[in-house]
Design an enzyme around this catalytic site. Structure first.
Site, PDB file in Angstrom:
ATOM      1  N   LYS A 116       0.823  -1.219   0.000  1.00  0.00           N
ATOM      2  CA  LYS A 116       0.000   0.000   0.000  1.00  0.00           C
ATOM      3  C   LYS A 116       0.856   1.268   0.000  1.00  0.00           C
ATOM      4  CE  LYS A 116      -3.209  -2.934  -0.049  1.00  0.00           C
ATOM      5  NZ  LYS A 116      -3.683  -3.348  -1.375  1.00  0.00           N
ATOM      6  N   GLY A 164      -8.955  -3.210   5.169  1.00  0.00           N
ATOM      7  CA  GLY A 164      -9.233  -2.922   6.569  1.00  0.00           C
ATOM      8  C   GLY A 164      -8.499  -3.817   7.559  1.00  0.00           C
ATOM      9  N   GLU A 199      -1.835   7.939   7.945  1.00  0.00           N
ATOM     10  CA  GLU A 199      -2.685   8.793   7.112  1.00  0.00           C
ATOM     11  C   GLU A 199      -3.625   9.588   8.003  1.00  0.00           C
ATOM     12  OE1 GLU A 199      -3.874   6.268   3.171  1.00  0.00           O
ATOM     13  OE2 GLU A 199      -5.440   6.563   4.661  1.00  0.00           O
ATOM     14  N   GLU A 287      -6.684   2.448  -2.125  1.00  0.00           N
ATOM     15  CA  GLU A 287      -5.936   1.281  -2.579  1.00  0.00           C
ATOM     16  C   GLU A 287      -6.548   0.725  -3.860  1.00  0.00           C
ATOM     17  OE1 GLU A 287      -7.209  -2.404   0.069  1.00  0.00           O
ATOM     18  OE2 GLU A 287      -6.839  -0.699   1.354  1.00  0.00           O
ATOM     19  N   ARG A 291      -8.316  -7.775  -8.402  1.00  0.00           N
ATOM     20  CA  ARG A 291      -9.122  -8.999  -8.541  1.00  0.00           C
ATOM     21  C   ARG A 291     -10.534  -8.623  -8.968  1.00  0.00           C
ATOM     22  NH1 ARG A 291      -9.063  -7.493  -3.003  1.00  0.00           N
ATOM     23  NH2 ARG A 291     -11.172  -6.957  -2.306  1.00  0.00           N
ATOM     24  N   ARG A 337     -25.431  -8.811   0.816  1.00  0.00           N
ATOM     25  CA  ARG A 337     -24.719 -10.064   1.088  1.00  0.00           C
ATOM     26  C   ARG A 337     -25.459 -10.805   2.194  1.00  0.00           C
ATOM     27  NH1 ARG A 337     -18.224  -8.831   0.987  1.00  0.00           N
ATOM     28  NH2 ARG A 337     -18.255  -7.273  -0.691  1.00  0.00           N
TER      29      ARG A 337
HETATM   30  C1  MV4 Z   1      -9.779   4.849   5.982  1.00  0.00           C
HETATM   31  C2  MV4 Z   1     -10.916   5.431   6.564  1.00  0.00           C
HETATM   32  C3  MV4 Z   1     -10.789   6.717   7.036  1.00  0.00           C
HETATM   33  N1  MV4 Z   1      -9.624   7.383   6.927  1.00  0.00           N
HETATM   34  N2  MV4 Z   1      -8.634   5.546   5.896  1.00  0.00           N
HETATM   35  C4  MV4 Z   1     -11.487   0.480   5.376  1.00  0.00           C
HETATM   36  C5  MV4 Z   1     -11.145  -0.519   4.306  1.00  0.00           C
HETATM   37  C6  MV4 Z   1      -9.902  -0.002   3.667  1.00  0.00           C
HETATM   38  N3  MV4 Z   1      -9.786  -0.343   2.293  1.00  0.00           N
HETATM   39  C7  MV4 Z   1     -10.009   1.472   3.850  1.00  0.00           C
HETATM   40  N4  MV4 Z   1     -10.865   1.673   4.969  1.00  0.00           N
HETATM   41  C8  MV4 Z   1     -10.942   2.887   5.515  1.00  0.00           C
HETATM   42  N5  MV4 Z   1      -9.798   3.621   5.468  1.00  0.00           N
HETATM   43  C9  MV4 Z   1      -8.586   6.790   6.363  1.00  0.00           C
HETATM   44  N6  MV4 Z   1      -7.430   7.465   6.249  1.00  0.00           N
HETATM   45  C10 MV4 Z   1     -12.098   4.702   6.605  1.00  0.00           C
HETATM   46  C11 MV4 Z   1     -12.123   3.418   6.090  1.00  0.00           C
HETATM   47  C12 MV4 Z   1     -13.407   2.763   6.114  1.00  0.00           C
HETATM   48  C13 MV4 Z   1     -14.093   2.478   7.315  1.00  0.00           C
HETATM   49  C14 MV4 Z   1     -13.578   2.750   8.586  1.00  0.00           C
HETATM   50  C15 MV4 Z   1     -14.283   2.445   9.740  1.00  0.00           C
HETATM   51  C16 MV4 Z   1     -15.542   1.854   9.649  1.00  0.00           C
HETATM   52  C17 MV4 Z   1     -16.094   1.571   8.429  1.00  0.00           C
HETATM   53  C18 MV4 Z   1     -15.380   1.877   7.245  1.00  0.00           C
HETATM   54  C19 MV4 Z   1     -15.950   1.592   6.003  1.00  0.00           C
HETATM   55  C20 MV4 Z   1     -15.259   1.873   4.861  1.00  0.00           C
HETATM   56  C21 MV4 Z   1     -13.989   2.464   4.920  1.00  0.00           C
END
Ligand code: MV4
Length: 451
Positions: A116, A164, A199, A287, A291, A337
């Site tokens: 990442k 996550g 971040e 990211e 896939r 889902r």
């Molecule tokens: C974050 C974020 C907030 N700020 N990054 C979760 C999955 C991954 N691909 C990216 N994710 C997140 N990254 C920063 N800098 C929030 C999420 C996030 C999330 C966080 C807490 C609860 C539910 C969430 C749902 C989608 C994304």
């Protein structure tokens, strides 16, 4: 075209891939663990090879066993589905070395995007907007100072993570160094790679991702966005397209950014660019997923494009059959889902036998599933039973159609619970209905703390 495609996966996605292969006239090989002897894909594929005992490490993650099955059956391509070996650069390398086509991006692209921090650096150079944070791995004190400069809250993420896994939110400088070391240790344990980065954390945002298709000849298109904001502990529960209630033109700008990023990365195949959208209308690259994704059907429903077919054609070296001007999206699609989990027990998986299974039907309803009456849910794998996907001309009608289909869908077994009622509660929530929801919605509905 390929002589024979081996499907290196199980469950609904293995069935999904087998169906498109059949429509394309390509024979298939199913590989399966001993727990999946009686599975739907074993019945649908032209051939089946047992590759090991139930634990994934000894079957679906066992690259040597999968490659041996490919050799033994004369498969010249492998579709990895999602999860398991789908984003492993080592597996992609091994396929390349054996002259087997892995249906996905090249190993080198997977390696860069799978890290990442290198993905962030690459996308930053390509001009995509990033949240303020670190590009290179840092030590704890340097990272704390950077976090203070960025401003709290911040999030610490594993370089080798994604989806996550291996993330930690930190609200102040006092807790930072401890949290940093904990996240490093967790990352080392989960991925054998303790590198982490920092971040700015957006506590309330929308998770919006862009589907791209790129051929090996420098052509790329996007197929619009999916809103995956409704998640619990980074498991998506509901996905929809278009993303509702975004500022005018934002999704299109994200689509163009994703195409720009894909071309910069030399991406080949179907891929997904994940972004966070701030309530103020800014968007930030998170990211790339190398896939086919669980939620791909909502994109198929509004574009009419079979993404698995396009993956196969691209992997066979063909040029994209569409330009951006050919991509038309119509109406709204939502996916729920349905998992074998008990919301009353903290969403604990409920393995057991499904005695009664009556999928929903009717106009504009699609069910992607491997389940049948009498199906025994093994305890070894993820708990997805079915994806219920609907289409409608507008979002209000789509929500009503999903409520109807969800109520119609009957899954019963002595110890089997499902997430259906919880999904219905989300669909009924005024914040979801008005599309004013953010990543905190599910935690709020469950009365849980949102990080
Ligand atoms: C974050 C974020 C907030 N700020 N990054 C979760 C999955 C991954 N691909 C990216 N994710 C997140 N990254 C920063 N800098 C929030 C999420 C996030 C999330 C966080 C807490 C609860 C539910 C969430 C749902 C989608 C994304």
């Amino acid at each position: 075209m390929f002589r024979r495609i081996l499907i290196a996966n199980r469950g609904e996605i293995a069935v999904r891939v087998a169906r498109t292969c059949r429509e394309m006239g390509i024979p298939t090989v199913a590989v399966h663990s001993t727990a999946d002897r009686e599975s739907t894909v074993v019945r649908l594929a032209d051939e089946a090879v047992q590759i090991g005992p139930p634990p994934p490490s000894q079957s679906y993650l066992n690259a040597a066993a999968v490659l041996q099955a490919a050799d033994q059956t004369g498969a010249d391509a492998i579709h990895p589905g999602y999860g398991f070996l789908s984003e492993s650069p080592d597996f992609a390398d091994a396929c390349e070395a054996l002259g087997i086509t892995l249906i996905g991006p090249p190993a080198s692209v997977m390696a860069v995007l799978g890290d990442k921090t290198s993905a962030r650096a690459l996308m930053s150079r390509a001009g995509l907007p990033l949240l303020p944070g670190s590009l290179d791995p840092l030590d704890a004190e340097a990272a704390r100072d950077l976090a203070s400069t960025i401003g709290f809250p911040v999030i610490i993420k594993a370089a080798a993570g994604g989806g996550g896994r291996g993330m930690q939110v930190v609200h102040g400088a006092a807790e930072f160094v401890d949290a940093f070391r904990r996240t490093q240790a967790t990352a080392q344990m989960l991925f054998g790679d303790g590198r982490v980065y920092v971040e700015r954390y957006l506590a309330k945002a929308r998770h919006v991702e862009i589907q791209v298709l790129c051929d090996g000849h420098g052509n790329a298109v996007h197929l619009g966005e999916r809103d995956c904001t409704v998640q619990r502990r980074h498991q998506k529960l509901i996905e929809e397209t278009p993303a509702p209630n975004l500022p005018d033109g934002l999704a299109e700008r994200m689509g163009q950014a994703a195409v720009q990023g894909a071309l910069a990365a030399g991406y080949v195949g179907a891929g997904t660019f994940e972004f966070l959208v701030d309530p103020d209308g800014s968007f930030y690259f998170m990211e790339v997923n190398c896939r086919i994704q669980v939620e791909h059907p909502v994109t198929e429903m509004v574009t009419g494009v079979d993404l698995v077919r396009e993956q196969i054609l691209i992997a066979a070296g063909q040029r994209l059959r569409m330009t951006q001007d050919d991509v038309h999206r119509r109406g709204v699609s939502i996916e729920c889902r349905i998992n074998a989990e008990d919301p009353a027990q903290n969403f604990a998986p409920t393995p057991g036998t499904v005695d009664e299974f009556v999928p929903a039907g009717g106009a504009f309803v699609r069910v992607d599933t491997h389940v049948y009456p009498g199906y025994r849910i093994p305890p070894n794998y993820d708990s997805l039973l079915a994806k219920l996907v609907i289409w409608a001309p507008h979002r209000d009608e789509a929500i009503e159609r999903m409520r109807r289909a969800l109520a119609e869908f009957r899954v019963r077994g002595p110890r089997v619970s499902t997430t259906q009622e919880f999904l219905a509660a989300v669909l009924n929530d005024p914040r979801f209905r008005s599309a004013g929801h953010t990543t905190s919605l599910v935690d709020e509905l469950l009365g849980e703390e949102h990080p």
